[in-house]
Scaffold this motif. Structure first.
Motif, PDB file in Angstrom:
ATOM      1  N   LEU A 235       2.511  11.122   2.608  1.00 54.16           N
ATOM      2  CA  LEU A 235       2.793  10.019   2.079  1.00 54.16           C
ATOM      3  C   LEU A 235       4.392   9.616   2.465  1.00 54.16           C
ATOM      4  O   LEU A 235       4.542   8.511   2.808  1.00 54.16           O
ATOM      5  CB  LEU A 235       2.741   9.664   0.652  1.00 54.16           C
ATOM      6  CG  LEU A 235       3.082   8.582  -0.057  1.00 54.16           C
ATOM      7  CD1 LEU A 235       2.385   7.169   0.487  1.00 54.16           C
ATOM      8  CD2 LEU A 235       2.698   8.266  -1.623  1.00 54.16           C
ATOM      9  N   THR A 267       1.162   1.538   2.469  1.00 55.41           N
ATOM     10  CA  THR A 267       1.198   2.607   3.341  1.00 55.41           C
ATOM     11  C   THR A 267      -0.251   3.269   2.719  1.00 55.41           C
ATOM     12  O   THR A 267      -1.215   3.873   3.505  1.00 55.41           O
ATOM     13  CB  THR A 267       2.193   3.401   3.234  1.00 55.41           C
ATOM     14  OG1 THR A 267       3.239   2.801   3.916  1.00 55.41           O
ATOM     15  CG2 THR A 267       1.911   4.641   4.176  1.00 55.41           C
ATOM     16  N   LEU A 268      -0.566   3.422   1.524  1.00 55.36           N
ATOM     17  CA  LEU A 268      -1.835   4.314   1.077  1.00 55.36           C
ATOM     18  C   LEU A 268      -3.030   3.416   1.172  1.00 55.36           C
ATOM     19  O   LEU A 268      -3.970   4.216   1.620  1.00 55.36           O
ATOM     20  CB  LEU A 268      -1.490   4.432  -0.523  1.00 55.36           C
ATOM     21  CG  LEU A 268      -0.543   5.498  -1.089  1.00 55.36           C
ATOM     22  CD1 LEU A 268      -0.029   5.257  -2.500  1.00 55.36           C
ATOM     23  CD2 LEU A 268      -1.068   6.819  -0.905  1.00 55.36           C
ATOM     24  N   ARG A 269      -3.040   2.475   1.439  1.00 53.10           N
ATOM     25  CA  ARG A 269      -4.158   1.699   2.006  1.00 53.10           C
ATOM     26  C   ARG A 269      -4.312   1.622   3.672  1.00 53.10           C
ATOM     27  O   ARG A 269      -5.247   2.046   4.168  1.00 53.10           O
ATOM     28  CB  ARG A 269      -4.037   0.110   1.554  1.00 53.10           C
ATOM     29  CG  ARG A 269      -5.338  -0.648   1.908  1.00 53.10           C
ATOM     30  CD  ARG A 269      -5.307  -2.066   2.020  1.00 53.10           C
ATOM     31  NE  ARG A 269      -4.113  -2.656   2.987  1.00 53.10           N
ATOM     32  CZ  ARG A 269      -4.705  -2.854   4.368  1.00 53.10           C
ATOM     33  NH1 ARG A 269      -6.116  -2.829   4.528  1.00 53.10           N
ATOM     34  NH2 ARG A 269      -3.818  -3.390   5.227  1.00 53.10           N
ATOM     35  N   PRO A 272      -3.232   5.861   4.903  1.00 53.61           N
ATOM     36  CA  PRO A 272      -3.124   7.080   4.127  1.00 53.61           C
ATOM     37  C   PRO A 272      -3.033   8.444   4.623  1.00 53.61           C
ATOM     38  O   PRO A 272      -3.451   8.640   5.944  1.00 53.61           O
ATOM     39  CB  PRO A 272      -4.336   6.697   3.534  1.00 53.61           C
ATOM     40  CG  PRO A 272      -5.431   6.422   4.379  1.00 53.61           C
ATOM     41  CD  PRO A 272      -4.371   5.436   5.266  1.00 53.61           C
ATOM     42  N   ASN A 306     -10.625   1.651   3.238  1.00 53.90           N
ATOM     43  CA  ASN A 306      -9.303   0.608   2.755  1.00 53.90           C
ATOM     44  C   ASN A 306      -9.210  -0.273   3.772  1.00 53.90           C
ATOM     45  O   ASN A 306      -8.115  -1.141   3.380  1.00 53.90           O
ATOM     46  CB  ASN A 306      -8.178   1.682   2.877  1.00 53.90           C
ATOM     47  CG  ASN A 306      -8.005   2.804   1.995  1.00 53.90           C
ATOM     48  OD1 ASN A 306      -8.818   2.743   0.755  1.00 53.90           O
ATOM     49  ND2 ASN A 306      -7.239   3.887   1.847  1.00 53.90           N
ATOM     50  N   HIS A 328      -6.912   0.382  -3.124  1.00 54.44           N
ATOM     51  CA  HIS A 328      -7.323   1.187  -2.068  1.00 54.44           C
ATOM     52  C   HIS A 328      -7.861   2.453  -2.741  1.00 54.44           C
ATOM     53  O   HIS A 328      -7.852   3.010  -4.010  1.00 54.44           O
ATOM     54  CB  HIS A 328      -5.809   1.788  -1.386  1.00 54.44           C
ATOM     55  CG  HIS A 328      -5.003   2.486  -2.101  1.00 54.44           C
ATOM     56  ND1 HIS A 328      -5.229   3.934  -2.544  1.00 54.44           N
ATOM     57  CD2 HIS A 328      -3.860   2.026  -2.772  1.00 54.44           C
ATOM     58  CE1 HIS A 328      -4.284   4.242  -3.276  1.00 54.44           C
ATOM     59  NE2 HIS A 328      -3.325   3.004  -3.423  1.00 54.44           N
ATOM     60  N   THR A 330      -7.616   5.770  -1.714  1.00 50.24           N
ATOM     61  CA  THR A 330      -7.028   6.985  -1.042  1.00 50.24           C
ATOM     62  C   THR A 330      -6.944   7.975  -2.220  1.00 50.24           C
ATOM     63  O   THR A 330      -6.958   9.172  -1.980  1.00 50.24           O
ATOM     64  CB  THR A 330      -5.388   6.624  -0.592  1.00 50.24           C
ATOM     65  OG1 THR A 330      -5.615   5.771   0.442  1.00 50.24           O
ATOM     66  CG2 THR A 330      -4.873   8.131  -0.202  1.00 50.24           C
ATOM     67  N   LYS A 341      -1.422  10.525  -8.883  1.00 51.41           N
ATOM     68  CA  LYS A 341      -1.396   9.311  -8.021  1.00 51.41           C
ATOM     69  C   LYS A 341      -0.096   8.631  -8.297  1.00 51.41           C
ATOM     70  O   LYS A 341       0.736   8.011  -7.667  1.00 51.41           O
ATOM     71  CB  LYS A 341      -2.553   8.210  -8.204  1.00 51.41           C
ATOM     72  CG  LYS A 341      -2.903   7.738  -9.718  1.00 51.41           C
ATOM     73  CD  LYS A 341      -3.897   6.654  -9.532  1.00 51.41           C
ATOM     74  CE  LYS A 341      -4.346   6.158 -10.951  1.00 51.41           C
ATOM     75  NZ  LYS A 341      -5.362   5.009 -10.863  1.00 51.41           N
ATOM     76  N   SER A 344       2.687  10.516  -7.217  1.00 43.14           N
ATOM     77  CA  SER A 344       3.097  10.477  -5.898  1.00 43.14           C
ATOM     78  C   SER A 344       3.696   9.171  -5.534  1.00 43.14           C
ATOM     79  O   SER A 344       4.779   8.863  -4.593  1.00 43.14           O
ATOM     80  CB  SER A 344       1.738  10.733  -5.070  1.00 43.14           C
ATOM     81  OG  SER A 344       1.155  11.770  -5.443  1.00 43.14           O
ATOM     82  N   VAL A 345       3.380   8.026  -5.995  1.00 41.77           N
ATOM     83  CA  VAL A 345       3.833   6.666  -5.758  1.00 41.77           C
ATOM     84  C   VAL A 345       5.539   6.685  -6.082  1.00 41.77           C
ATOM     85  O   VAL A 345       6.319   6.387  -5.503  1.00 41.77           O
ATOM     86  CB  VAL A 345       3.194   5.579  -6.298  1.00 41.77           C
ATOM     87  CG1 VAL A 345       3.841   4.272  -6.143  1.00 41.77           C
ATOM     88  CG2 VAL A 345       1.657   5.629  -5.635  1.00 41.77           C
TER      89      VAL A 345
END
Length: 388
Positions: A235, A267-269, A272, A306, A328, A330, A341, A344-345
Motif C-alpha cells: 500500500l 489506491t486500494l481500489r 491494490p 474493484n 472496494h 481489497t 484495514k 493500514s489506511v
C-alpha cells in the motif's frame, strides 16, 4: 487458452486481462488449473459473504514438514481458519488490535529515510516500505530494539508461510526463523501481561486453557507482522506511485486535510497490493445460474472486481472524489474482512502526509517498475525516488 494464474512479475498490465475477463467471462472455469475464477464485483461479494465458501487448507496433514512453531502459527491465524476456530482466532486478533499503543510514524520514517540515503537516490521499498509497518507494530507492543531488529530483518522469510506451494528451501528458512520469532513474541506477551485478561474471557466462553490462549495470541500477533510486511509494504508503495504519477501541483493547491487519505483509499481500489484470494466450496453454490460444486476451488480476483463498471463509475480512471471508493474489496468483506484495514489506511496516510509536508520536492527516478514473482499480490521490488 486464457490463464487465470500468472506471476505479477511477468505481466506489465494485469488490468487489461481483468477487464477482458470481466466483460467476457466474469465466472470462468479454468480447466487447466481446475478452479473457478470470479472477476465481477457481485460474484466476489457473494463468495466472500458465503458461509459455505471456506478458506482452503494450505498444508493439509503438515505434508510440508513445518516444525512445531511454524505449524502453530499457520494453524491458528484468523485469516487462514474457518468455523469456530476462525471465530476464536478473530476474537484474539481483535483483542490485540484493541491493545496496541498509538504510535506516531514521523520519527520512525525520519530515521529510515536517513539510513536509506544513497546519494541522490532512495529506494522507497527497501528503505521504508519493508520496514516501517513492521517497526510500528513492534513498537506498538513495546518490543525492545534488539528483538525488533531481529524480527524486522527476518520477517520476509516468515511471510512464505502463507504460500500454498513452498520449495524445500523456503520450508527450511521458515522452520529456522519461526522458532526464534515465536519465542521472542511469546516472551514479550508474557512480560507485558497482555494475555491475562483474555485467558479469563476465552476460558469461560470457549473452554480454552491459558496455554492455548497464549499460543493464539502469539500466532496472530505474528500474523499481523506478516500482513504489515506484505500488504502494508504494497500500500505504501502503490500509493506513492499514484501520487508521483499525478500532477503534484494538485497536492500543493489542495488545502483539504483528507487529500492523502482519499489517495490511499482510491489506491486500494485502483491499484491494490493484494489481487486475489481463494476459497473452496464446502457445499454447492449457485452464481448467476452457474453451479459451483462442492469441493470446487475458487479464485476471487478482487483487483478485477474493484474495477467493475457495475459498481464504480468510470472504474479505469483514478478518481479520489468518487463517492463509493471505500466499497472496494481489497480488505475483503464478511467474516474474513481484514481487521487491519483501518490501521493500514491510517498508517499509509500518516506516512505519506509527513513525507510531502517535510520535503518540497519528491520525484520518481525510474518509472519502469518491476514486481515480485507472486501471483496473488502486486508488490514493487524497488521504487527509486529523489527527495529534497
Amino acid at each position: 487458452m486464457t490463464t487465470t494464474l500468472f506471476l505479477q512479475s511477468e505481466i506489465q498490465d494485469p488490468y487489461s486481462l481483468y477487464q477482458k475477463m470481466l466483460y467476457q467471462n466474469p465466472i470462468y472455469w479454468d480447466e487447466e488449473n481446475e478452479l473457478w475464477a470470479l472477476y465481477s464485483y457481485d460474484g466476489c461479494v457473494t463468495i466472500l459473504n458465503s458461509s459455505v465458501a471456506y478458506i482452503p487448507e494450505i498444508n493439509p496433514d503438515n505434508e510440508q514438514g513445518l516444525n512445531s512453531s511454524a505449524l502453530q502459527i499457520a494453524l491458528q491465524l484468523a485469516r487462514l481458519s474457518n468455523g469456530i476456530h476462525h471465530d476464536i482466532a478473530r476474537e484474539v486478533a481483535m483483542f490485540l488490535f484493541s491493545n496496541m499503543n498509538v504510535m506516531t510514524t514521523n520519527k520512525i520514517l525520519k530515521e529510515l529515510l536517513k539510513k536509506g540515503e544513497n546519494g541522490p537516490a532512495l529506494d522507497w521499498v527497501n528503505s521504508v516500505c519493508k520496514q516501517l509497518p513492521v517497526v510500528v507494530v513492534l513498537k506498538s507492543f513495546d518490543f525492545n530494539d534488539k528483538d525488533s531488529l531481529f524480527i524486522t530483518e527476518n520477517i520476509e522469510q516468515l511471510t512464505k508461510i502463507m504460500i500454498p506451494n513452498k520449495t524445500q528451501e523456503q520450508i527450511e528458512f521458515i522452520n529456522r526463523i519461526a522458532k526464534k520469532i515465536y519465542s521472542l513474541v511469546e516472551k514479550q506477551l508474557i512480560n507485558s501481561g497482555l494475555g491475562n485478561s483474555l485467558v479469563d474471557i476465552l476460558s469461560k466462553k470457549h473452554q480454552i486453557g491459558a496455554e492455548k490462549v497464549m499460543s493464539l495470541l502469539v500466532s496472530n500477533l505474528i500474523g499481523l507482522l506478516i500482513q504489515s510486511y506484505d500488504a502494508g509494504r504494497g500500500l505504501l508503495s502503490n500509493a506513492l506511485l499514484q501520487i508521483l504519477n499525478k500532477d503534484l501541483a494538485h497536492l500543493e493547491l489542495s488545502n483539504e486535510s483528507d487529500w492523502i487519505q482519499r489517495i490511499v483509499i482510491e489506491t486500494l481500489r485502483f491499484d491494490p497490493p493484494i489481487h486475489t484470494t481463494r476459497r473452496v466450496a464446502v457445499e454447492d453454490i449457485v452464481l448467476n445460474k452457474v453451479v459451483v460444486k462442492k469441493g470446487d476451488k475458487i479464485l476471487l480476483v478482487l483487483a478485477s472486481a474493484n474495477r467493475d463498471a457495475n459498481q464504480f463509475l468510470n472504474p479505469q480512471v483514478f478518481d479520489t472524489n468518487r463517492n463509493n471508493n471505500g466499497s472496494h474489496l481489497t480488505f475483503g468483506i464478511g467474516g474474513h474482512e481484514c481487521l487491519a484495514k483501518h490501521f493500514s489506511v491510517r498508517l499509509a496516510t500518516d506516512v505519506l502526509q509527513y513525507l510531502f509536508e517535510k520535503h518540497k520536492s519528491i520525484a520518481l527516478l525510474d518509472d519502469k517498475i518491476e514486481y515480485e514473482s507472486l501471483s496473488n499480490a502486486r508488490l514493487p521490488k524497488n521504487i527509486l525516488i529523489s527527495i529534497e
